[in-house]
Each structure stands twice: as structure tokens, then as C-alpha cells.
Scaffold this motif. Structure first.
Motif, mmCIF file in Angstrom:
data_model
loop_
_atom_site.group_PDB
_atom_site.id
_atom_site.type_symbol
_atom_site.label_atom_id
_atom_site.label_comp_id
_atom_site.label_asym_id
_atom_site.label_seq_id
_atom_site.Cartn_x
_atom_site.Cartn_y
_atom_site.Cartn_z
ATOM 1 N N ASN A 245 -45.550 39.572 -38.257
ATOM 2 C CA ASN A 245 -47.013 39.696 -38.231
ATOM 3 C C ASN A 245 -47.734 38.376 -38.501
ATOM 4 O O ASN A 245 -48.801 38.358 -39.117
ATOM 5 C CB ASN A 245 -47.485 40.759 -39.232
ATOM 6 N N GLY A 246 -47.120 37.272 -38.082
ATOM 7 C CA GLY A 246 -47.775 35.980 -38.216
ATOM 8 C C GLY A 246 -47.888 35.454 -39.625
ATOM 9 O O GLY A 246 -48.754 34.624 -39.905
ATOM 10 N N CYS A 247 -47.007 35.907 -40.527
ATOM 11 C CA CYS A 247 -47.108 35.463 -41.923
ATOM 12 C C CYS A 247 -46.597 34.050 -42.140
ATOM 13 O O CYS A 247 -46.840 33.446 -43.187
ATOM 14 C CB CYS A 247 -46.367 36.441 -42.841
ATOM 15 N N GLY A 248 -45.846 33.491 -41.174
ATOM 16 C CA GLY A 248 -45.346 32.121 -41.311
ATOM 17 C C GLY A 248 -44.062 31.993 -42.076
ATOM 18 O O GLY A 248 -43.655 30.889 -42.442
ATOM 19 N N CYS A 249 -43.383 33.117 -42.323
ATOM 20 C CA CYS A 249 -42.157 33.047 -43.119
ATOM 21 C C CYS A 249 -41.030 32.308 -42.400
ATOM 22 O O CYS A 249 -40.064 31.885 -43.029
ATOM 23 C CB CYS A 249 -41.707 34.451 -43.510
ATOM 24 N N CYS A 250 -41.146 32.176 -41.079
ATOM 25 C CA CYS A 250 -40.101 31.456 -40.329
ATOM 26 C C CYS A 250 -40.150 29.949 -40.588
ATOM 27 O O CYS A 250 -39.156 29.255 -40.434
ATOM 28 C CB CYS A 250 -40.252 31.728 -38.838
ATOM 29 N N GLY A 251 -41.327 29.439 -40.953
ATOM 30 C CA GLY A 251 -41.450 28.010 -41.252
ATOM 31 C C GLY A 251 -41.457 27.131 -40.032
ATOM 32 O O GLY A 251 -40.742 26.123 -39.978
ATOM 33 N N GLY A 252 -42.267 27.467 -39.016
ATOM 34 C CA GLY A 252 -42.295 26.697 -37.784
ATOM 35 C C GLY A 252 -43.430 25.696 -37.727
ATOM 36 O O GLY A 252 -44.142 25.445 -38.715
ATOM 37 N N LEU A 253 -43.646 25.108 -36.534
ATOM 38 C CA LEU A 253 -44.616 24.027 -36.340
ATOM 39 C C LEU A 253 -46.037 24.512 -36.085
ATOM 40 O O LEU A 253 -46.978 23.725 -36.169
ATOM 41 C CB LEU A 253 -44.183 23.151 -35.161
ATOM 42 N N ASP A 254 -46.211 25.794 -35.741
ATOM 43 C CA ASP A 254 -47.529 26.279 -35.382
ATOM 44 C C ASP A 254 -48.362 26.579 -36.629
ATOM 45 O O ASP A 254 -47.920 26.379 -37.763
ATOM 46 C CB ASP A 254 -47.421 27.528 -34.505
ATOM 47 N N LYS A 255 -49.570 27.091 -36.410
ATOM 48 C CA LYS A 255 -50.476 27.384 -37.526
ATOM 49 C C LYS A 255 -49.819 28.338 -38.514
ATOM 50 O O LYS A 255 -49.101 29.265 -38.126
ATOM 51 C CB LYS A 255 -51.769 27.995 -36.996
ATOM 52 N N ASN A 256 -50.081 28.099 -39.781
ATOM 53 C CA ASN A 256 -49.575 28.953 -40.860
ATOM 54 C C ASN A 256 -48.051 28.989 -40.930
ATOM 55 O O ASN A 256 -47.475 29.903 -41.520
ATOM 56 C CB ASN A 256 -50.110 30.388 -40.715
ATOM 57 N N GLY A 257 -47.384 28.015 -40.298
ATOM 58 C CA GLY A 257 -45.932 27.963 -40.373
ATOM 59 C C GLY A 257 -45.216 28.869 -39.404
ATOM 60 O O GLY A 257 -44.003 29.083 -39.515
ATOM 61 N N CYS A 258 -45.941 29.432 -38.429
ATOM 62 C CA CYS A 258 -45.305 30.276 -37.417
ATOM 63 C C CYS A 258 -44.575 29.419 -36.390
ATOM 64 O O CYS A 258 -44.833 28.223 -36.247
ATOM 65 C CB CYS A 258 -46.356 31.133 -36.721
ATOM 66 N N PHE A 259 -43.656 30.060 -35.654
ATOM 67 C CA PHE A 259 -43.027 29.386 -34.525
ATOM 68 C C PHE A 259 -44.012 29.340 -33.361
ATOM 69 O O PHE A 259 -44.793 30.273 -33.158
ATOM 70 C CB PHE A 259 -41.768 30.144 -34.092
#
Length: 626
Positions: A245-259
């Protein structure tokens, strides 16, 4: 003549203790002029010349260099010490060539070759060479961009991009040019990351000082978001986004740490600025007759919009310019092609993008790396008469793969050689490049009759195809052509000392040069004795003419500290940005990620297994399927 490139940011009395200044460059090159005392003609008497078409065959020749025209005025084949076949001049110069205006050099113990072309490099990388640990290109590039003198961790920290003087580029271009010249290179293609026209001028000024024939290609793009298009997308990025749900837990480059789920948008204003910069550089510095060329150099097919590539092609046609771009260097870039290039009829192909925009079809198009071309893309490149620049050292250093030279040859693709930047190779020794390029194809096939000879690698790829890559091919028939020892060709030639330790004992001179090694001791003799570019002697008795190399060494020693003294760690874990980039990269390439939440989601059925992505299997030792 004093150089004019800028010293903005830090006047000389306020410069920090580390770094370089314009005066450092001027001190290196002042009072260093090419031998004006040289007479117009130099005749290389009885020189050994390897046959460009037949392995293991040599001829003794008298070769005349014309300083004023920058060409080979006469080439006479000798038999028993006498001329049996002479390619005479047709412009009435015969009398002058044998009068008081001529120097004669006894070349009985010398071998003459055309100059090699360093078909792809990045001069600014010298400031970090040897410093970045083993990393693939997509991780390595973050460390380069962040830690070079102008980077966010550069000489002036967060202010480095604006405050680092262009003298930094002048000095690194000197090193780049010197190493190229001393290893037999007479032409360089510098894909230069630059901020403004002052940076371009700095590189041009350095190469002019050395007398090296240069093609400076300002490396520009119109990316809207820095760093976002360096890595491919994870093929499960959308599923990850939905599952968390877009929480950013994956730790990616997009906003909020999303992939990321798509490539970043382009910036029209940036495009306009950079197109203007290319044209300004052409109008100020492009001077082909005197060996200075500006080329159009987009970064990659993923960092430049379709519109910018079309405009780049139009600029090339307007000014008759060479073009240079990175192409399919890594498996990750082959994946990016499939992900990013589905519009405009490109069908997921970087080569088709270059074809559709008109960039590929202009004369003098060179494509750096080209490791991951398909057979269909080879056919397109071959029809366009473009040249792949093989950079074997950096391809190995960065784990990019081995370019299948035999496959490309069978598909009619021209291949030349390059050293790539000194942070990925880690130097500009073109003889090293020739050596590894000659050895690598031997593991492509067990049929040893198909393995390349030293002549093929050195004279065909390194010289003849190299000059073709910068639109200077065609033997002696073209308006300006080089890469061969023929009457009328450009006088870009190297004279090698056959008595130097590296070329002894007497076996096969070109084989020793292409596949041997060079001892460094003073008593060993300099392998390269003399070098001429555009008819001017730029190396004399093994020494660079246009630069005080001893002083340059001192300037470099004083310019910056060792990386460990600065407390830097040039690894992905060294910053939040590079940690997130590494996660996306590893996910995209299906490499294991420590504490990856997606693994848990997959086990719970939140992310279904996705089909494999297939790539050619002859570029790496491991299975290339993702």
C-alpha cells in the motif's frame, strides 16, 4: 598562450589546501611547444612496417611526413635497401622533400604503425581511479557521480558542483591524453560530463597543448530526476507497491521509499539548455583541420528523450559532427530497453530508438560498449555503418559481460577499441586494451582458426576501424583519413624502438607490441620512441613534448588526499540513497536481498511468481536469464 577557462568559485588566494587551479595547468604546459625547428619534411628511412592485410608480413619502407599538410607525403617500399615501388606525390613537392627542408631519421631499428584510437573514455574519472571497489555499473555510477571533485562529496562538499574550477578537467584531461599518447594512441573520444562551456574549453585546451587529435563529446541529458534512470525496474515493483500500500517498506528510490514503477519524466527546460550548450561548444571550439572536434554525446538511451535525440541528430547534420552514446553496456541496460523504450515504434530496443531518431544514420556514429546487442540490432548497426567501441577492461571490471566480437564480425558490425574512463579500467593504456581485446575472443570458440591475430586486433580494430568511428576512415582516398600507412593519409603515426627490452628478443614485432608487456626501468628503453599527430611531433625520445610531466606529477600528488585519509567509504551502504538504489538493482536482477519484505509477501501469496526474462547466453559465464 595563456588559457582562458574560468576559475570561478575560489580565487587563487582563497583556494583550499587541496584541489587544483588554472595556474597549475598553465605551469604544466607553458613554454612547451612542438618542435618549430623541425623541417617541413621528416623521412623515416628503412622503417619496418607491418602489412595491414597479411599476418606476419612486414615491409621496409621510406615514409615521409609532411608537417605543413599533416599527411604522409610519400611511402616507398624498399627491396635490398633500394626503392622498388614509390607512391609518389602529385603536387610538385618531390624536389622539396629531398632538399634542405628535410630531416632524415635512420629507422633500421624502428617499427612504424598508425596511431591507435581511444574510442571511448571519460577524462574526469582520473580523479577517482583505483578508488571504487568491485561493483556493477549501475552501483558504481552512484559512487563516481557523488565522489568525483564536483560531486556532492567532492572537493567542496555540497557546493562542489558550482565551486570546483574547470581547471580540474584540464588537469585530468592532461593525464588522460598523456597515457593515451604514450601507449600509441593518436586520437581520443572524450565523453565529457560537463556543467558549462568552460568545462568543454578546459578539456579542449589540454588536448591542444598535448597535440592529441581530440573529439570532445559533452555528455548531456534531459532527465527530470537525477539518479532515477540509472537502474532498471524490479519486475515485481507494481506487485510490491500494491502489497504494501505504498508504505515504503521495500526501501526503493521512489517517493516515500517505494520501488519505481516507471522511468522518470524528462525536463524540457534542461533539454533546451543542453542543446544550446552543444551548439555553443561547436561554434567556439570545433576546428577539425587543427585536430579539435566537438561531437554530440547524449549519455544513454534512457537518460535522453526521443525529442532530444532527434534534435541531437539535427545538430549533427547541421554541422557535420560525429555522435557518441553509451549503448547496451550491461544486462541491466538491456532490461531497461525492454522496460523504457516501447513507444515511438522502438519495440523495446535502444538501437531502434537511435534509428528512429536519425542519430544512428549520421556518419561518424560510435556506440560505446554494445555488449548486449541482438542479431537484429547488429543488422541495423551494420546497415548504418556505425561502430561499436569495445571496452574490454571496463566490461570485465564492472562485470558487464564480454562483447561477442566474432558474432559482430559475422554480422558485418565494425568494432573499434576504447579504454573507457580511468575509474573503470583503471587507466588509458591502449596497449593493455589491445592485449585483452586480442585474448578474449579465444574463449568464444574452440576453433583456433577463428581466433584474432595481433594484426587484426591492432591494425584493423585499433587503427583502421578506430579512424572510421570518428569519420576519418577510407585509407588515403578520403578528404581526411587515417589509420593506415599510405600516401595521403593523416600523419598520425607511432615509431616504436625495436631495441627496447619489451620488443626483444627478435620474434614478431607487432605480436610483441600487441600481446607483450612493457618493462618500466630506465635502462629498458622506451618502447614508444616518437609519435606524430597531424604531422607534428608530440612524443620525442619517449617523452611528451607538450607537458611538463614531472610537474604534473607533483600537482597531482598535492591535489587531494587518499580516500582512506578522508574517511570515505565508496560502497552502497555508505549513504541512504545508494542503499535504496542497491535494493532496487538487486530486485531488478533477481539477486537476494537481506531482510527483503517482498520475500515474505511472496511466501504468503501476495506477490505471485513472475515469468523469466531471457537474454543472450554468450556474453557471460553465468546464466543470463532474469
Amino acid at each position: 598562450e595563456a588559457t582562458q577557462f574560468h576559475t570561478k568559485g575560489h580565487p587563487e588566494n582563497k583556494m583550499p589546501s587541496k584541489g587544483v587551479q588554472k595556474s597549475d595547468f598553465d605551469d604544466c604546459v607553458q613554454n612547451r611547444t612542438f618542435r618549430t625547428a623541425d623541417k617541413r619534411f621528416t623521412v623515416l628511412k628503412n622503417v619496418l612496417v607491418p602489412d595491414a592485410n597479411v599476418d606476419d608480413r612486414y615491409r621496409r619502407m621510406d615514409v615521409t611526413i609532411d608537417r605543413d599538410t599533416g599527411r604522409l607525403a610519400e611511402c616507398s617500399i624498399l627491396e635490398d635497401g633500394k626503392s622498388s615501388k614509390k607512391q609518389k606525390t602529385t603536387d610538385g613537392m618531390d624536389e622539396d622533400m629531398h632538399g634542405e627542408n628535410t630531416d632524415y631519421i635512420d629507422c633500421t631499428e624502428r617499427m612504424l604503425t598508425p596511431g591507435l584510437v581511444n574510442g571511448h573514455t571519460h577524462s574526469v574519472e582520473h580523479w577517482l581511479r583505483g578508488g571504487i571497489p568491485p561493483l556493477p555499473l549501475e552501483m558504481w555510477i552512484f559512487q563516481l557521480v557523488m565522489n568525483e571533485p564536483r560531486g556532492s562529496k567532492g572537493w567542496f562538499e555540497e557546493n562542489s558542483w558550482m565551486e570546483t574550477p574547470s581547471a580540474m578537467i584540464a588537469i585530468s584531461s592532461l593525464i588522460c591524453g598523456i597515457e593515451t599518447l604514450l601507449s600509441g594512441g593518436t586520437v581520443i573520444m572524450d565523453h565529457l560530463l560537463c556543467r558549462n562551456v568552460d568545462d568543454v574549453e578546459a578539456a579542449v585546451t589540454a588536448y591542444k597543448a598535448l597535440g592529441l587529435r581530440c573529439f570532445v563529446a559533452p555528455m548531456l541529458d534531459d532527465d527530470g530526476t537525477l539518479y532515477h534512470n540509472y537502474c532498471p525496474l524490479a519486475k515485481d515493483a507494481k506487485e510490491r507497491l500494491e502489497a504494501c500500500n505504498g508504505c515504503g517498506c521495500c526501501g526503493g528510490l521512489d517517493k516515500n521509499g517505494c520501488f519505481r514503477t516507471k522511468k522518470s519524466e524528462y525536463d524540457p527546460e534542461k533539454q533546451a539548455r543542453n542543446l544550446k550548450l552543444w551548439e555553443e561548444a561547436v561554434e567556439k571550439f570545433h576546428d577539425p583541420e587543427n585536430g579539435v572536434n566537438i561531437a554530440i554525446g547524449p549519455v544513454t538511451c534512457f537518460s535522453v528523450s526521443f525529442g532530444m535525440l532527434k534534435s541531437a541528430a539535427e545538430l549533427r547534420k547541421k554541422y557535420d559532427l560525429c555522435g557518441h552514446i553509451h549503448l547496451l553496456e550491461t544486462r541491466a541496460q538491456a532490461l531497461q530497453s525492454q522496460q523504457f523504450l516501447q513507444d515511438n515504434g522502438c519495440e523495446g530496443s535502444s538501437v531502434k530508438l537511435l534509428e528512429k531518431t536519425g542519430f544512428l544514420s549520421c556518419a561518424g556514429t560510435s556506440l560505446a560498449h554494445g555488449v548486449w546487442l541482438t542479431d537484429e540490432e547488429c543488422e541495423i548497426v551494420s546497415k548504418a555503418d556505425a561502430t561499436i567501441v569495445h571496452n574490454p577492461l571496463s566490461n570485465l571490471r564492472l562485470g558487464s559481460g564480454i562483447a561477442p566480437l566474432r558474432r559482430y564480425k559475422n554480422n558485418g558490425v565494425k568494432v573499434c577499441l576504447g579504454a573507457d574512463g580511468s575509474c573503470s579500467s583503471d587507466g588509458q593504456d591502449m596497449l593493455e586494451v589491445v592485449k585483452i581485446a586480442n585474448f578474449l575472443p579465444c574463449v568464444e570458440t574452440p576453433d583456433y582458426k577463428l581466433w584474432p591475430s595481433p594484426r587484426e586486433t591492432y591494425l584493423k580494430l585499433g587503427c583502421e576501424n578506430g579512424y572510421h568511428s570518428v569519420n576519418l576512415g577510407g585509407g588515403g582516398k578520403g578528404k581526411r583519413s587515417g589509420g593506415k600507412i599510405e600516401k595521403g593519409c593523416l600523419a598520425d603515426v607511432c615509431l616504436w624502438d625495436l631495441t627496447s627490452l619489451a620488443l626483444l628478443p627478435k620474434t614478431d614485432p607487432l605480436g610483441l607490441l600487441a600481446r607483450g608487456s612493457r618493462a618500466q626501468g630506465a635502462g629498458c628503453g622506451s618502447t614508444l620512441a616518437e609519435c606524430w599527430v597531424n604531422g607534428k611531433r608530440v612524443v620525442e625520445k619517449g617523452e611528451i613534448v607538450g607537458c611538463n610531466v614531472k610537474l604534473l606529477r607533483k600537482i597531482l600528488a598535492d591535489a587531494q588526499n587518499y580516500i582512506h585519509e578522508e574517511g570515505k567509504a565508496l560502497r552502497p551502504e555508505s549513504s541512504d540513497l545508494t542503499r535504496r538504489a542497491e535494493k532496487e538493482y538487486r530486485a531488478a536482477l533477481c539477486l537476494p536481498i537481506e531482510n527483503d519484505v517482498a520475500a515474505t509477501m511472496t511466501k504468503k501469496g501476495h506477490i505471485p511468481p513472475l515469468p523469466p526474462i531471457l537474454f543472450p547466453q554468450d556474453r557471460t559465464i553465468y546464466d543470463s536469464t532474469i
